[in-house]
Design a protein around this motif. Sequence first.
Motif, PDB file in Angstrom:
ATOM      1  N   CYS A 184     -17.004  15.811   9.838  1.00 62.34           N
ATOM      2  CA  CYS A 184     -18.274  15.343   9.268  1.00 62.34           C
ATOM      3  C   CYS A 184     -19.348  16.429   9.193  1.00 62.34           C
ATOM      4  N   GLY A 185     -19.159  17.547   9.876  1.00 60.54           N
ATOM      5  CA  GLY A 185     -20.113  18.649   9.812  1.00 60.54           C
ATOM      6  C   GLY A 185     -21.290  18.555  10.768  1.00 60.54           C
ATOM      7  N   VAL A 186     -21.384  17.490  11.534  1.00 61.90           N
ATOM      8  CA  VAL A 186     -22.491  17.327  12.485  1.00 61.90           C
ATOM      9  C   VAL A 186     -22.253  18.236  13.683  1.00 61.90           C
ATOM     10  N   PRO A 221     -14.458   9.692  12.153  1.00 69.47           N
ATOM     11  CA  PRO A 221     -13.115   9.334  12.627  1.00 69.47           C
ATOM     12  C   PRO A 221     -12.549  10.354  13.617  1.00 69.47           C
ATOM     13  N   ARG A 222     -13.124  11.534  13.666  1.00 68.31           N
ATOM     14  CA  ARG A 222     -12.591  12.615  14.491  1.00 68.31           C
ATOM     15  C   ARG A 222     -12.865  12.396  15.972  1.00 68.31           C
ATOM     16  N   GLN A 223     -14.020  12.012  16.346  1.00 64.99           N
ATOM     17  CA  GLN A 223     -14.474  11.764  17.712  1.00 64.99           C
ATOM     18  C   GLN A 223     -14.549  13.008  18.582  1.00 64.99           C
ATOM     19  N   SER A 224     -13.509  13.824  18.648  1.00 66.62           N
ATOM     20  CA  SER A 224     -13.580  15.060  19.435  1.00 66.62           C
ATOM     21  C   SER A 224     -12.804  16.167  18.723  1.00 66.62           C
ATOM     22  N   PHE A 225     -13.131  17.407  19.065  1.00 65.66           N
ATOM     23  CA  PHE A 225     -12.508  18.558  18.414  1.00 65.66           C
ATOM     24  C   PHE A 225     -12.691  19.800  19.276  1.00 65.66           C
ATOM     25  N   THR A 226     -11.895  20.820  19.007  1.00 70.50           N
ATOM     26  CA  THR A 226     -12.068  22.106  19.687  1.00 70.50           C
ATOM     27  C   THR A 226     -12.754  23.081  18.748  1.00 70.50           C
TER      28      THR A 226
END
Length: 171
Positions: free
Chosen positions: A44-46, A86-91
């Motif tokens: 989402c780019g946030v 939809p991603r919720q978390s990422f590295t």
Amino acid sequence: MLNDTTLLLDLDGVSVARVERLADGRRRVHLVTADERARACPACGVFATRVKGSAVTRPRDLPYGESGLEFRWHKRRWWCREADCPRQSFTEQIPQIPAGARLTARLRGAAGRRIRDAGSTVIQAARDLHLSWPTAMGRYCPQPPGRCPWAGQAGQPKTGIGSGPGSRSLA
């Protein structure tokens, strides 16, 4: 964290935290993220503000010196603060080392340039850069092996599956 070692490494988006010499003579370079854009959610780019945890990856880069370098990238896992994402978390990821990449972009690019511009064979470029044949070929021809549009044309080497004597064609 910009220091002389980071300048010497010249890998945009990461900084050298420390370097240690291993028993076999290789050097292990510990990297940390230096690019604030790495905490932007890829979906989402946030920009994330809350750390979920940490991860250590081992991306491979161009050979350096006789003993070589081994990277350890200490990066953070983030919670995406956008409720509908939809991603919720990422590295963290940077253009040179996208999420999940095991090779830096400059290592992959060097393989393609050696084959395309320096006249190296695919296998020789792979050996010189410590890559597999499919990885080196993938940088020379983005199509699956054996499907390069120019393979076998006049003046171009035949490469890939289906190009040698007794081999099967993929078509």
